[in-house]
Each structure stands twice: as C-alpha cells, then as structure tokens.
Design a protein around this motif. Structure first.
Motif, mmCIF file in Angstrom:
data_model
loop_
_atom_site.group_PDB
_atom_site.id
_atom_site.type_symbol
_atom_site.label_atom_id
_atom_site.label_comp_id
_atom_site.label_asym_id
_atom_site.label_seq_id
_atom_site.Cartn_x
_atom_site.Cartn_y
_atom_site.Cartn_z
ATOM 1 N N SER A 25 0.832 -1.201 0.000
ATOM 2 C CA SER A 25 0.000 0.000 0.000
ATOM 3 C C SER A 25 0.872 1.259 0.000
ATOM 4 O O SER A 25 2.058 1.209 0.314
ATOM 5 N N THR A 26 0.275 2.360 -0.384
ATOM 6 C CA THR A 26 0.959 3.654 -0.378
ATOM 7 C C THR A 26 0.301 4.510 0.692
ATOM 8 O O THR A 26 -0.930 4.554 0.796
ATOM 9 N N ILE A 27 1.131 5.166 1.512
ATOM 10 C CA ILE A 27 0.611 5.966 2.619
ATOM 11 C C ILE A 27 1.182 7.384 2.562
ATOM 12 O O ILE A 27 2.203 7.634 1.929
ATOM 13 N N TRP A 28 0.496 8.294 3.211
ATOM 14 C CA TRP A 28 1.030 9.618 3.520
ATOM 15 C C TRP A 28 1.558 9.518 4.941
ATOM 16 O O TRP A 28 0.837 9.101 5.849
ATOM 17 N N LEU A 29 2.802 9.888 5.156
ATOM 18 C CA LEU A 29 3.408 9.876 6.484
ATOM 19 C C LEU A 29 3.782 11.302 6.835
ATOM 20 O O LEU A 29 4.574 11.934 6.138
#
Length: 103
Positions: free
Chosen positions: A58-62
């Motif tokens: 998955s791709t996340i905003w951190l």
C-alpha cells in the motif's frame, strides 16, 4: 528437468543509506490521521510502529514532525510494525533535523 546455478547478491547487510534510531510521533493519512511511532529513519525510508495494521504494497502519507507529509510505499508489514520506502528521498537537512529531535 533442468538445473541452473546462481550466485546470490552480496549486499554485506548494507542498506542504501544509514538508518538512525529515533522515537518520533508521526501520523499516517491525509484526512483522518492515525498515530504511529517512527523507530528508525533514513533518507530513503523508515520503520514504523503502528496502532493499526498496514498492508504490504500500500501507499501511505506519512506526516513527520517538523518535516510535513511524505508519500511512502509499505515494503513489509507485520502485525503493528511496518517498513516503508519514501517515494522521494528526504533532503539531508530534513533527515538531520528529525534525528536531532530525538536527542
């Protein structure tokens, strides 16, 4: 039937860039944000302790303290720990600032 020989890649246990142990409160997500803890970081990625399970791939905003939001791909996830790789490497001054926050 066929046979083949291969030579495993020799990485010498090294990563692309050195990781620094830290303990930083951060957030995952853009709108509704979830708390997490960054436990080590490099200019290319970070290891997180999360309070919700993340999915590998998955791709996340951190959102990092004092550094803003970065986009990262989850490379591995295990219960409430995950390793992520930043889409764009952190600037060296941002990385140094994050490490300095831990001292």
């Amino acid at each position: 039937m066929f046979a083949a020989e291969f030579e495993p890649a020799d990485t010498n246990g090294r990563r692309r860039s050195a990781r620094a142990p830290v303990s930083l409160d951060a957030h995952i997500g853009k709108g509704v944000r979830t708390l997490c803890k960054v436990v080590d970081i490099s200019i290319h990625g970070a290891r997180l302790q999360t309070y919700c399970a993340l999915a590998k791939g998955s791709t996340i905003w951190l959102t990092l303290p004092g550094a803003g939001s970065v986009v990262a791909d989850v490379k591995w996830a295990d219960d409430f720990s995950a390793g992520c790789q930043f889409k764009q490497p952190l600037e060296m001054d941002v990385f140094e600032h994050l490490v300095e926050l831990n001292r």
